[in-house]
Structure formats: C-alpha cells, structure tokens
Design a protein around this motif. Sequence first.
Motif: not given
Length: 310
Positions: A130-151
Amino acid sequence: MANSKYAYVRSFELPDPILPDTFMVFRLDGHSFHRFSDVHNFEKPNDVRALQLMDHAARSVMEEYPDIVLAFGESDEYSFLLKRSTSLYNRREAKIVTTLTSFFTSCYVFNWSTYFPDNPLQYPPSFDGRIVPYPAEKHIRDYFAWRQADTHINNLYNTTFWALVQQGGQTTTEAHATLRGTFAKDKHEILFSRFKVNYNQLDPRFRKGSILVREEVVEPDPSSNQKDLLEQSSTGHQAPSAPGSIAVSEDAATQEATVSSAPAEEPKKSEKKEKKNKKPKAKPPTRVVLLHCDIIKDDFWNERPSLLAE
C-alpha cells in the motif's frame, strides 16, 4: 494500444495519481507469514537468514528505483520512502504499488536459495502493499519512529515468549497467559531473572530493525593534485628545466602572447557557445547502506538532511 471500436472500454479506467508535493511511503507485508515461517522451519524468535533475505530484496528494490531514499524493515515487513519530488510512473498509485510489490517478491524468491540452501521453497510466498502520502517532514519522522517502536515492542514480547516455551518448558498457551497484562519492565525482569538474558545486549538487528539509507559516495577531488602543484610553485622557485628543453625569455613569451591574442569579440562569442553547450551538473553517485541504529532520535535525521530535502 491499437485503436478499435472496442477501445472505449479504457474510459472505465480511473486515474489514481498521488497528491503532488507529498512524500510517499510504500509499505509491504508478508501474506500469511506465520504459516510460511512454520512450513519453512524459521528459527524462533528471530531467524537471521530470513531477515537478511528481506534486507537483500529491499536493497534490490532501492537499487532499481533511485527515487527511494530510505527503507525500514522488521520481520516480514518493509517500508520505503520515496522523495517528495518523485514522478515515478507519473505518481500513479496502482502502478507504483503493483510494480514495487511484484519486484520485491521476485527478488525474495530469486535469492531464497542463497540464504536457505538446504531448505527449498515449499510454496511461493506473497506480499501485499500500500502507499500512504504524507504532507510534512514531521509525519515522515513520526512514521518511521512508529515502525521502530513497533519493532521493539514485538521483539521484546516474542523474545520473552519463546524463552518461556523453549527454555522454561511452558506450552504456547501457558506462555501467552504468563505475559498477559505485563509491561516492558516485567518482560525484562523475566528474561534476566529466569534466563539470564540482558535484552539490551541482544543483536540490534532484532531490537531496532534494518535501515537502508541512500548516501552519496564521496569521490576524491581531482583538483587536489593541482593544488599541490600550485603550492609548490608559490614558493618562488622555478622548477629546473628538463634536459634538452629550451628556455623562453619573458620578452619572447610576451611577444608570443601578443601575436596570438584574438580580437575582444571572439572570446565573448566562445563564452556564449560554452554556456549553451554546458551540460547540467551530474548528480553524485549514491550507494545503499545497511544500518541497525536508532531512527527515532534527531541524530539520524540531522546527519542526513538530504533525505527530506526533496
């Protein structure tokens, strides 16, 4: 496509472009990988071979598509960041999702025997994307933070769960019951007090996941040798003439320069031609680097500002 009376059916196809000037995160997951890992006897709680195979397939995707600048993987999942300015497949969602998913799956199958030479595939694996568009840099950082926290959350649970089963003699049902309602500190305590395992000393690949990042290759500066020569000549000593060479006086050199000088208009014309013929500066070469580090804190992003620049 050939134009015929049947071509009207194309009008039923709907355009699906991703919003312009947004980051795109493409994420894929293994389909029914619990069953797949059981059938292929993956080691519990983590099989290094399977994780390395996922990394290999993800690296192949990044090498094939330069607009992907970052990827993060855990277990049977991988997320890819496409730069904001990408025009890959005219930003058509279905085209990007299907192509990247099929390419990743093909690379996974193609390289299977490299990591499992004595364990042939019993049936073909599959992944959904799937693809999710994100408008801001903060969203990208929070996305990858979410995935690593999930790890971290998943791996801490799985590590404790399989310690209870493999070393503690519990059934899977009993292990789930033991961990029900526990917090992270409780799992750390179980691992250390009962099994002498310090979770923080486990392989960071398991605790932090895999990070693939595109970095520029620093090439040696060809002008460095010229600078050395200039520094030598700035000492005021003229290099000795080579045997058989002919010395030229300053007057002769000046006269030669005067004779060979062209009218003032000609250099201007040549400069204009050079500007027209000047090619755009080529982008520096890049390489894909594998890391197992913290992607949540500022350090990772501050050291790589180009990831979110475009």
